[in-house]
Structure formats: structure tokens, C-alpha cells
Design an enzyme around this catalytic site. Structure first.
Site: not given
Ligand code: URA
Length: 432
Positions: A84, A163, A170, A185, A189
């Protein structure tokens, strides 16, 4: 039963909240029982007062509990590795890493996101390939990973729904760049998606959420702790985002560059990051090899064409045409030339990201249409020595007027000086 206003006040005053209180707040919000304005105020209180480790664990656990989880490992009968990125400009890493890792015999089943603002999203890039679908059912996703070794789809609606809601909130309340919120966040995931081991690419620089190495270290450390808390192995790469990654910025242009990289003809900085991420993923996998052997195998998969073969099978399996000639092309291409000779002292990632956004490659607001064909190719990168009138960049645009604006914006991203700038490698640090 919690009273959200009381929790906001206590967080604002710097108190530590109990895990159960945070869980009720997040789950209540996900169920629609707590309004946006209270969560927005809570996030802003977190911006000023931060969160303890225990609070961040509770937040992450609550996010995971807001939806379903996937046990990809059980479905595949293999240890599952995932990567990621925290988001940057020209970041098409997943699209090159996936085929190389799969060609080395490690299955990759990834759920990716869309871009917002100046950062691009993997799904948008993939959708520039004619016919390519990112909407597969979970069953088809798993079947494709088993058959081809690689599938990349959009995150399903029921995976960490909290999220989805919270990120949207946000984004419009100036509460994105808050360390515990970013960490929870991302990690919620990855954990809900079933990854056993995760390589996190934490971007650092003017085009990233984390502007300094110190902030990036802190984010990496928090994500490592969240991984450990959930019994997942995590390796964090801290990588440069002061200039765009590779040369291409813009959806179809980035697909072409990712494909070039899979066949060993990518730009040096991007190739280095891709091979490093591949070797670390392979070392975390069930192949039982170390990073050096992972690197050797990744390089071999590129050199012998097996990575390109997986790339083509993967794109076809999801309905796309892997021929780069099928990618959409912008109507106008204009070159930007160096006004003076010298060394490229700076190539601002955020400025190039904004130029691509204004050309139509990204979204200013959720739901905006994007143009897959437009973008920028940075031919000269930081440290390059250029003569007056050398080509610095190409601007791919819909119209002549937009191309003129794009050229002016990209020119502002360049600074040319008499001396070479200090070296800044793409891989700044590794934390495990
Ligand atoms: N990427 C994400 O998945 N969440 C965030 O809060 C910032 C970057």
C-alpha cells in the site's frame, strides 16, 4: 451509551478516551446514528491533541468491525502479501509490482482506491485501459487470483465502510493529514482485506501527506505497531515524493510507463522502487527467501519476459486490451523547453500533480469525471544537467489553451541552478 459531545470535549481537553468509547463513536457513526458534524469536530480535536497507542488500536479495531472481513489466505491456501502506498504523484507502483511478484509465484489479490486531489489512484489508472473492469465480485476476484496469480479491484462497499464515510468527511474538513487517522485508515483496510504481511510505501516530501522524514518515521512506526497488534508482519519503505515518481503523471501515460517497467524499460527511480518493493514482498511471502534472493527473482522475471506475460494475461482477464497502442491519447501535445541551461535543482511534485489535475487527469471533488488521456511526462528530473532549449517535459492536453496553461504550470515546478542539488535517492529508509 456514550454522549458524543462529551467525548469531543474530553478529547479536546487532552484526555485519553477508553477503547469502548471510541468503538461506540465509530460504529455509531458508521450506522448513521451520529452525525457528520460531531465526527468532524472529533477529528479536529484529534488533530490538536493526537491519540495514544491504545486509542489508535481501538480506532483501527472499530473501523475493521464496521464491515465484513476477507480471509483471502484461507481461500487461496497461501500466505497473503499486500502493498500500500500513502499516495503521491506519478505513483503507479502497484501496476508494475503486481505482475512481477505474481510471475515469481506469489499470488497478488489487491483492493485499490481512487485518486482525489493531486494524488492519483490505481483504479483510475487501470480504467484508462479500454475495456478494463475494476468491479469484479469477490468470488471472481479470488478465482482470478488462483488462476492467473493477480487481480486488482475496487474496495468492496462492505469492507471497512466506516473508513469510506470518514475519509469523505475528512477530505472536506481539513482533517486528512492527521497521523493516527491516516494510520488507522490504511491499516484497517489492509487487515480487513486479509493480508498476512504488508509492505507500506510511506511517501515523504512536498507531494505527500508527510512532508518531513520525521513525520514519515512517526507514521511508519504507528502502522508497524498496528500491524503487530493485529499479528501482521509489516515493512515500511520511506520513499521520496519531493519530485514525481518516474516520468509520467496522468492515467494512460502512467499505464504505459508501468508496462515499460514490467518489461525492463522504465525510468531508473521508478524501476528501483518497483524492484525494491517486489523483493520485500517476495521475502515476506511463503517462498522462504530473503530480500537479496527476492531481488534476483524479480529482476529475472522482468528480464525473461514472464512478468510482461502475467501483465498481459491479467489485463485480458479483467476485460482490457493490454496493447499500449490501445490507450487513449490526448489531442494536443506540447513540449516545455528549458529557459536557461543548468542543473535541475527542484521539480516540485505538488506543482506537477496540480498541473495534471488542472489538465483533467484528476478530480477536484468526489464523482468528477476524469480524462484518462491527459497528463505530463517529466523528461528531465532533479539533478539532470540541461542546456537552454532542451525538452524538460511534455504536456498532454485536450486543447491548445489547456496545453498552454499546463506548460506554464509545469514550468513553475522546475528550478534550474548552477550546481547539482544534494542527492536524494528514491528509497530514503526502511523500517521493519
Ligand atoms: N490513504 C488512506 O487510505 N487513508 C488516509 O487517511 C490517507 C491515505
Amino acid at each position: 451509551m456514550i454522549r458524543p459531545a462529551e467525548l469531543i470535549e474530553r478529547k479536546r481537553n487532552g484526555e485519553e478516551l477508553a477503547g469502548g468509547e471510541i468503538a461506540e463513536l465509530i460504529l455509531g457513526y458508521a450506522r448513521g446514528e451520529i452525525p457528520d458534524y460531531q465526527l468532524a469536530a472529533f477529528c479536529m480535536a484529534v488533530y490538536f491533541k493526537g491519540m495514544t497507542s491504545a486509542e489508535t488500536y481501538a480506532l483501527t479495531d472499530a473501523m475493521i468491525a464496521s464491515g465484513r472481513t476477507l480471509d483471502l489466505g484461507a481461500a487461496l491456501g497461501r500466505k497473503v502479501v499486500d502493498k500500500h502506498s500513502t499516495g503521491g504523484v506519478g505513483d503507479k507502483t502497484t501496476i508494475a509490482v503486481g505482475p512481477i511478484v505474481a510471475a515469481c509465484g506469489v499470488p497478488v489479490g489487491k483492493m485499490s482506491g481512487r485518486g482525489l486531489g493531486h494524488t492519483g489512484g490505481t483504479l483510475d489508472k487501470l480504467e484508462s485501459i479500454p475495456g478494463f473492469s475494476v468491479d469484479l465480485s469477490v468470488d471472481r476476484f479470488i478465482a482470478q487470483v488462483k488462476e492467473i496469480g493477480l487481480a486488482i479491484i475496487g474496495q468492496t462497499e462492505d469492507l471497512v465502510p466506516a473508513d469510506k464515510q470518514l475519509y469523505g468527511l475528512r477530505d472536506v474538513t481539513a482533517t486528512v493529514d492527521i497521523l493516527p487517522l491516516i494510520a488507522s485508515s490504511i491499516m484497517s483496510k489492509k487487515i480487513a482485506g486479509g493480508a498476512d504481511a504488508i509492505v507500506l510505501d510511506v511517501k515523504v516530501g512536498d507531494g505527500a501527506f508527510m512532508k518531513t522524514l520525521e513525520d514519515a518515521h512517526a507514521l511508519a512506526q504507528t502502522m508497524l505497531e498496528l500491524g503487530r497488534h493485529a499479528s501482521r508482519e509489516v515493512v515500511c519503505l520511506l520513499t521520496d515524493m519531493d519530485q514525481p515518481l518516474g516520468a509520467a503523471v496522468g492515467n494512460a501515460l502512467e499505464i504505459a510507463e508501468a508496462r515499460d517497467t514490467v518489461r525492463g524499460e522504465g525510468p531508473p527511480d521508478f524501476t528501483e522502487l518497483v524492484l525494491d518493493a517486489c523483493s520485500r514482498l517476495l521475502a515476506l511471502s511463503d517462498l522462504g527467501i530473503d530480500v537479496e534472493e527476492g531481488r534476483r527473482r524479480a529482476e529475472a522475471a522482468v528480464a525473461d519476459g514472464s512478468a510482461l506475460a502475467v501483465y498481459e494475461r491479467w489485463i485480458r482477464a479483467q476485460g482490457g486490451d493490454p496493447d499500449p497502442g490501445a490507450l487513449p491519447r490526448a489531442a494536443v501535445m506540447r513540449e516545455l523547453r528549458a529557459p536557461i541551461g543548468g542543473y535541475i535543482a527542484r521539480l516540485g511534485a505538488i506543482d506537477v500533480g496540480h498541473a495534471a489535475l488542472h489538465l483533467g487527469a484528476g478530480r477536484r471533488a468526489k464523482g468528477d469525471e476524469i480524462d484518462h488521456s491527459v497528463g505530463v511526462i517529466c523528461r528531465a528530473k532533479r539533478g539532470a544537467l540541461v542546456a537552454e532549449d532542451d525538452v524538460l517535459a511534455e504536456v498532454h492536453a485536450r486543447t491548445e489553451e489547456e496545453a498552454r496553461w499546463g506548460v506554464a504550470e509545469v514550468l513553475a515546478a522546475y528550478e534550474i541552478g548552477d550546481l547539482p542539488p544534494p542527492e536524494r535517492p528514491v528509497l530514503l529508509d526502511v523500517i521493519a
